[in-house]
Design a protein around this motif. Structure first.
Motif, PDB file in Angstrom:
ATOM      1  N   SER A  80      -5.867   6.035   4.440  1.00 60.15           N
ATOM      2  CA  SER A  80      -4.723   6.684   3.794  1.00 60.15           C
ATOM      3  C   SER A  80      -4.349   7.938   4.566  1.00 60.15           C
ATOM      4  O   SER A  80      -5.192   8.813   4.796  1.00 60.15           O
ATOM      5  N   TYR A  95      -3.060  -0.602   8.825  1.00 56.79           N
ATOM      6  CA  TYR A  95      -2.541   0.264   7.757  1.00 56.79           C
ATOM      7  C   TYR A  95      -1.330   0.973   8.304  1.00 56.79           C
ATOM      8  O   TYR A  95      -1.349   1.500   9.431  1.00 56.79           O
ATOM      9  N   TYR A  97      -6.792  -0.561   2.290  1.00 56.70           N
ATOM     10  CA  TYR A  97      -6.795   0.499   1.288  1.00 56.70           C
ATOM     11  C   TYR A  97      -7.912   1.515   1.532  1.00 56.70           C
ATOM     12  O   TYR A  97      -7.964   2.552   0.877  1.00 56.70           O
ATOM     13  N   HIS A 144       0.818  -1.211   0.000  1.00 55.29           N
ATOM     14  CA  HIS A 144       0.000   0.000   0.000  1.00 55.29           C
ATOM     15  C   HIS A 144       0.853   1.262   0.000  1.00 55.29           C
ATOM     16  O   HIS A 144       0.615   2.183  -0.782  1.00 55.29           O
ATOM     17  N   GLU A 145       1.833   1.327   0.902  1.00 52.38           N
ATOM     18  CA  GLU A 145       2.661   2.517   1.048  1.00 52.38           C
ATOM     19  C   GLU A 145       4.138   2.160   0.900  1.00 52.38           C
ATOM     20  O   GLU A 145       4.625   1.208   1.524  1.00 52.38           O
ATOM     21  N   TRP A 172      -2.320  11.383   4.604  1.00 44.59           N
ATOM     22  CA  TRP A 172      -1.786  12.346   3.644  1.00 44.59           C
ATOM     23  C   TRP A 172      -1.705  13.707   4.317  1.00 44.59           C
ATOM     24  O   TRP A 172      -2.690  14.188   4.888  1.00 44.59           O
TER      25      TRP A 172
END
Length: 602
Positions: free
Chosen positions: A375, A316, A372, A107-108, A377
């Protein structure tokens, strides 16, 4: 790894308290509709006495005549594969002579994820049937194998000459006269013939793990060890007996225990009371623990555990943050299909070295699809959920304020009457796929976190279950083609142009009739190799193998034939394409995809 009430049936051969059949136990009354959870914040415990007092109180609040709702014996997880599931591994750099190679599809970037196979360009390390195999990629030969003694679907992380293997392990505890199943973590030396350096055994189930550099964070979820044996009588008498069990319990009934074995010497211990925190609202039925392991250390330690009185299902991670979400989906089983409570989210800060720091918690309505759906940011967390009660989906933006993850913006009303099938956040944009009969691909403008908005929408048949960036403003979707009535027809690979978010377009598509792919539920199975624009997707159906296509110039063009043995993963090493199946590894020329070798793993 979701809780299921039928796990008691699966493990009826084990002498586990609390697992009785429906014939032995009266049907419990219907549970009341869940009350939305209040905002939650961070609170640490000052002492074991305070911890025990609050754990007992919280457990009593959720107690029923049949025990704690959703609690499942730890041994039940032994038969469940570890969930979870990068760019090139962010661990120690390979020698300069190593060829270019692909890593796990993560994912990252910088937050590697466990998988069934890893490579550093010189060797391939994989796990099959409980055995670790080491393959020389240049000589195309197996150079070592090691029986791990683990159960369930083992996965691994790689750092230089070390592998960290994650699975389930038998453990003899003082509480039980027979071995129980719990989390198993093994540190393996790969500098010569593979050998076990240390073995960690802990309470609970493996949720997932993330690795940055040579440091791995492993997340466990541990159910309470309270024993609620079934007794005859009415609900009132059973509830009173269960209350007595809680009030007599010691703090050990909640605190996770562990043991580490190195060079034949075993050390045991439990999580310290001072390492436990809690949100404002909690049940006392489970505890999340984050362990920290340095893969370059001489041996495993206790993992410097940090615990939260909560449960978790989805992990995550970024190089600096770790989020654990608990959508409490088990409550849907327990209350007969009614919508679940809010999804709880817990944030840990990850220092470069040392244990993580529990920083904040929050909650959002609805439930997540997978990792997913989250997230981070620009210091904020974007969350995509489907609300089963409202029958629509939404994306929310959370900002950390003190110990809380607080909502500062949202966009709702996505996919009325549908649920989310795929999510991907890329920079200040988001892409959400919902489905019932047609596939609305929503493009979201997230540049203003206080005012996220739908920028565009594309309605097509079928749906994408995973969205993969393949270049500037290009996204590949892997899912299922479907008729206008929503009947699935086969594997669908779509190429979307999202340069203009107001007008997303599908440029090309490739369909494999009557087929599915592991990518649809595990993105680790997908290989994207930007150097040659090669996309490899495993296929199961009338023909097993993999679909290999080139994605370039707005087209999806067949790259070659990889039919034959079932494929689970694909790797690029130099000018070779390796494919991993249950029975062995195939090797093909990267340019032509012509088979040039086969290495069995039996």
């Amino acid at each position: 790894m979701r809780r299921r009430l039928w796990l008691c049936v699966m493990f009826s051969v084990l002498p586990l308290a609390g697992c009785t059949s429906a014939a032995e136990r009266p049907t419990p009354p219907p549970a009341r509709s869940p009350v939305p959870a209040p905002p939650i914040k961070l609170v640490a415990f000052d002492s074991c006495d305070q911890l025990l007092k609050e754990l007992r109180a919280a457990t009593l609040r959720g107690l029923t005549p049949y025990g704690l709702p959703g609690a499942v014996p730890e041994a039940a997880y032994a038969a469940r594969d570890m969930a979870g599931a990068g760019a090139v591994d962010a661990a120690a750099a390979p020698p300069a002579a190593a060829p270019a190679y692909s890593g796990t599809n993560v994912h990252e970037a910088g937050a590697d994820e466990p998988d069934i196979v890893k490579t550093d360009g010189r060797r391939i390390v994989t796990i099959s049937g409980g055995t670790l195999h080491v393959i020389d990629a240049v000589g195309r030969r197996e150079t070592g194998r090691l029986a791990l003694g683990l159960h369930g679907g083992a996965q691994l992380l790689l750092s230089g000459d070390r592998a960290l293997v994650l699975g389930y392990s038998e453990r003899k505890t003082s509480r039980l006269a027979y071995p129980s199943m719990g989390a198993g973590v093994i540190l393996v030396d790969l500098s010569g013939p593979p050998r076990i350096i240390s073995r960690y055994r802990g309470d609970g189930r493996l949720v997932d793990a993330r690795q940055t550099g040579n440091v791995a964070r492993v997340v466990l979820s541990t159910a309470t060890k309270l024993d609620f044996p079934y007794v005859d009588g009415d609900d009132k008498s059973r509830l009173q007996r269960n209350k007595r069990v809680v009030n007599r319990a010691k703090v050990d009934a909640w605190l996770p225990t562990w043991e580490v074995t190195t060079s034949g010497t075993t050390t045991e211990g439990r999580t310290d009371c001072g390492a436990v925190s809690r949100p404002d609202s909690f049940t006392g039925s489970a505890m999340l623990t984050v362990l920290t392991f340095d893969l370059t250390a001489p041996a495993l330690t206790d993992g410097s555990p940090v615990s939260v009185v909560a449960d978790g299902d989805i992990v995550y991670g970024t190089p600096t943050s770790l989020y654990i979400a608990n959508d409490q989906r088990w409550r849907i089983d327990a209350i007969g299909g009614r919508s679940a409570p809010d999804t709880e989210i817990f944030k840990f800060a990850l220092p470069a070295a040392g244990k993580p720091v529990f920083e904040a918690s929050g909650a959002v309505p609805g439930r997540l699809l997978n990792q997913y759906s989250l997230s981070e940011w620009d210091g904020r967390l974007r969350v995509a959920t489907t609300d089963l009660a409202e029958r629509e989906s939404a994306v929310r933006v959370l900002e950390q304020r003190g110990g809380k993850l607080q909502e500062i913006g949202k966009v709702t009303g996505l996919g009325k009457g549908e649920r989310i099938y795929a999510v991907r956040f890329i920079g200040d944009r988001g892409y959400v796929v919902t489905f019932r009969q047609v596939d609305p691909l929503y493009t979201l403008d997230l540049s203003n976190p206080a005012r996220p908005a739908v920028a565009g929408e594309l309605k097509i048949t079928g749906y994408s279950a995973h969205l993969q960036p393949v270049g500037d403003d290009l996204v590949v979707g892997v899912g299922q083609e479907a008729s206008a009535e929503g009947v699935r027809e086969g594997l669908l690979i779509s190429l979307f142009d999202v340069e203009d978010p107001a007008q997303p377009r599908r440029l090309a598509q490739h369909v494999v009739a009557d087929s599915t792919s592991e990518v649809e539920f595990d993105p680790h199975a997908l290989l994207w190799w930007p150097a040659t624009r090669l996309l490899v997707v495993p296929v199961n159906g009338k023909a097993n193998g993999a679909v290999a296509v080139h994605v370039q110039n707005g087209t999806i063009r067949a790259a070659g034939n990889l039919a034959g043995e079932p494929v689970r993963r694909s790797l690029v090493i130099g000018d070779q394409l390796w494919t991993l199946g249950d029975s062995g590894l195939g090797v093909a020329n990267l340019s032509t995809l012509e088979r040039i070798g086969w290495l069995p793993l039996t």
